[in-house]
Structure formats: C-alpha cells, structure tokens
Design an enzyme around this catalytic site. Sequence first.
Site, mmCIF file in Angstrom:
data_model
loop_
_atom_site.group_PDB
_atom_site.id
_atom_site.type_symbol
_atom_site.label_atom_id
_atom_site.label_comp_id
_atom_site.label_asym_id
_atom_site.label_seq_id
_atom_site.Cartn_x
_atom_site.Cartn_y
_atom_site.Cartn_z
ATOM 1 N N CYS A 101 -2.715 8.340 2.781
ATOM 2 C CA CYS A 101 -2.195 8.060 1.555
ATOM 3 C C CYS A 101 -3.430 8.449 0.665
ATOM 4 O O CYS A 101 -3.288 8.476 -0.898
ATOM 5 C CB CYS A 101 -1.888 6.573 1.257
ATOM 6 S SG CYS A 101 -3.028 5.441 2.062
ATOM 7 N N GLU A 110 0.799 -1.383 -0.167
ATOM 8 C CA GLU A 110 -0.051 -0.021 0.145
ATOM 9 C C GLU A 110 0.894 1.549 -0.049
ATOM 10 O O GLU A 110 1.297 1.728 1.074
ATOM 11 C CB GLU A 110 -0.931 -0.080 1.336
ATOM 12 C CG GLU A 110 -1.741 -1.066 1.440
ATOM 13 C CD GLU A 110 -2.958 -0.951 0.474
ATOM 14 O OE1 GLU A 110 -3.099 -0.059 -0.185
ATOM 15 O OE2 GLU A 110 -3.683 -2.009 0.363
#
Length: 510
Positions: A300, A266
């Site tokens: 993110c 990720e």
Amino acid sequence: MKIDGLEDVLKQLEIEETNYGASDGHEWFGNGAETKSVSPINGQVIAKVKQANKDDYERMVKANREAFKTWREMPAPKRGEIVRQFGLALREKKDALGRLVTIEMGKSLQEGWGEVQEMIDICDYATGLSRMLYGKQTHSERFRHRMYEQWHPLGVVGIISAFNFPVAVWSWNLGIALACGDTCIWKPASHVPLTAIACQKILMRVIKENDLPAGISTLLIGRGSEVGELMLTDKHVNLVSYTGSTKIGRHVAEEVSKRFGKTILELGGNNAVIVTPHAEMELAARAILFGAVGTAGQRCTSTRRVIVEKSRKEELIKTLKDYYGRVTIGNPLDQSNLMGPLVDTGAVDMYLEAIEIVKKQGGKMLWGGEKLDHEGGCYVTPSVAEVRRDLEIVCEETFAPLLYIIEYSGDIQNAIDIQNDVPQGLSSSIFTNDLIESETFLGHTGSDCGIANVNVGTSGAEIGLAFGGEKETGGGRESGSDAWKLYMRRQSNTINWSGKAELAQGIKFD
Ligand code: UN1
C-alpha cells in the site's frame, strides 16, 4: 520447476496436506468449503484448507468474548510477557515463516524475512508498551477534587488483513491489542491461508505453555462474503481493523458504523516521490526503485508517482532506466532475484489492462509491462510511463509495479499540489538537500499524507511511529506511537475527597 525446500518449510511450520482453517486457540476445526493455496511462483498447489462457516464463526466469537473476561483482568505487564514469548517463538521460526510468506505470496525472500522481523519488532514494542499505557491527569477547578483519565481494555478486535503483508499487518494489530487487554479474531486474505495457519500454530504453543484459555486469539479462514460479513455486523466485535482496498473499506466503515462499532482502516495509497533540483539523484533513484519494484509494486506504500522538476527529468529517467535494467525477475526464493511474481493471474491481467488504459488516456510507456511466461508463475516486467498529472488512471491505485513520471516546474509548492491532488493520502517523500524545500513539504501547506519522508522512500516504514493515511486511505493508525489508544476504551474520572458538594462552572443548586 520445483519449489526448493518446500517440504522442509511445511514440516517446520506443521502445515499438512489438508489443514483446518479455523482455530479458537486450543483446537482446530472448519466446516466450510475446502480451498487451495496456490503459489504464484509456479502455480503449484501448496496445501488445502477446510474453511470456516457461520457456525464456526459463532463458536469463535463466543470463545473471544469468554476469554476477554479473564484476559482483561490479567495485569498488563503480564500480558506483555505473553507477547514477549510470542516474539521469541517467532525468532525461532523466522527462517521458515519468511520462506512460507515468499512461497505463498511471492515477495522476495529478503522481504519475506523482513516481514517476520516486523512481527518480532512489534512484539518487542508491545511488551514495553504493556508497562506504558499512560493516562493523563489534570488539576480540577474544584477544591480537593482529582481528575484523571484511564484506559480500559476494549473487547474483541476483528483483524481483516490483506494478501500483500500476510503476517506483519496481523501482528501489528495483535501485539498491541493483546497488550491492551483485548482478544482478537483474525480473518486473513484468501490467497494466503497457510501463513496464517502457521502463525496461529506458533502462537498456540505460547498459549498452551502459559495455560491460557481458548479465545485469546482466534483464526477464521473463510469467504469474506460469508464470515467476513458476519464480523462487520456483529455487535460483539468492538473494533474492526481492516487493511485492503478503498472500495471494500468503505463497505466495512458503513457496516461497522451502523452499529457504532469502531474501525481502523488502512486502505489504498497513491504514493509519490518528489525529486527537486536539489536532490541527490542516486539516492532518489534507489528509493524509487525499491518503492516501485519491491514486493512487485504490491505494497500500500509502493511508489506509484514520481514528480520531478523539469531540469532533472532526463537525468532521472536515464538513472532509473539503468537501475530497472538491472532488476532480476524470477523465483523469489533465489536471492539473486530482486522481483518475484504478482500474487495471481488476475493481478497479471489487471496490470496489463492498466497499461493499455494508460496508453489510451495519452500516457507514454517508457519501458516494461510485459508478461513473462517462464516457470509457470505470474511474472511480469516492471514498467514506467511518462504522464500528465490529470490522467484519470493516475488518480487510481494500480496494485502492480507501474510507475508514473510527472514533470513539474517552478516553486516546490507546485510539486506538492500535484502530489496532493489525488483521493488517497498514505505515504509521500521528497528528495532534496534544501531546507526550505523540505520544510515546505513537511509544513501545513505541505504533504497531506499520513507519512511524509525526507530523503527516504515511501515504503518500508519502521514500526515505531503510527502507520496509516488520510483521505481515502481511511484515516486509521496502527503500530507505534499512540495508535494503541484506538484499541482501548478511554474513561475520564473525577474524584471528590473534600467531603463537600461543589458543582463545576460555579453553579449553585442549593
Ligand atoms: C502494507 O502494504 O499494507 O511501510 C503495509 C511499509 C511496510 C508496511 C506496508 N512496513 O511498506
């Protein structure tokens, strides 16, 4: 300035002045260097941690491997019951743990609590999942043969999490991995050791109450270059789930792949919101504000770019300016503040530097981007710049509240092409009430991101769907949908109950 209620939070979560940073699930230890946890709220040392060293790592992985032998044999719904109990224990500690997230990382208290809620949600999800680890069956081409697939526990899962979601990202991995029959080893980010210790203590209570062995879930606080590196090269860690930068993610991928281990990555995002001629401006502006300023731009999934149709640009800038003007910045424990500090002084420097680069490359700063000196913490004002799509820095992820406005004209495909023209592919949104525009965005020539939303911002995903992105975001998927399959070993089985030998593809071999 004093951090309000700090002693009480630490007491409730059993955090001492000096804590051990390694735990095998039964005991605490730590023979590595001592580190300090510093709050970005005011620069205060919250507590100290004795980190893990190489020997501690070995001890823990040994415990993980040993525990896997019994944990994998426990029926999945019984494992789900353990995860359910962890979810109940988290409900009891939601207030204190949410506060500690805020104190140690700096996100607003609403978001601190939200993060713990995300943990609770994933526990509920994983509990249900433990009864739904379905495999497919199909029909054989051979007489009286049966074919089906089943999913077996994989082994030891290494979880390396980032500072910005100090507890939720771990729990997404842990909840699913435990339901799947794996054991876990967790290396949290060095900024946030105390929230990790608090989580491990909450989980250890459940482990103790259920008389479970050590090694189901272990905690390893230590330097990446020391213990993190060991995890990457250790063939006994079957899967490494890494959340963090693309740069480190590439290294993780290389090291783990060298030994044919599995990874879930990720990595960075560069998330855009498209605002079309058919957008509801208030709706779009609210989502952009939360996406860009929430968590001080340190998700993110944070909104980094707005791609707005020419005729709506001035209106958007005016609306955003009004919204930004109302953002209150300061102590994140005070709920009247929408934005807290950045995680540390290094992050402040990086933010200010990025703004200088934007200017140098020809971008126009519209507002924000100052360092605030109040309270001895790492506070800044969020900023917005108008830029051309091809500015070099626009293609990079700046992990701070810096938002770019890019104009497009003509067909919606032009906006989508601008959006896709960056190396990252995590999250994306379109604001429109036009069906053709939204379907183009969601279609095959549309957004190339792992997450694509209509009239919903880029950040703040629920746990029910798979979370992750394409391209330099790493391709990993965590959390809901069928992401659980990555935590298991697939096996295809063919059973012959005909009493006769028959080969597939009609081959004769008599
Ligand atoms: C992250 O920033 O690493 O969708 C995770 C979101 C959160 C998770 C973000 N649920 O913004």
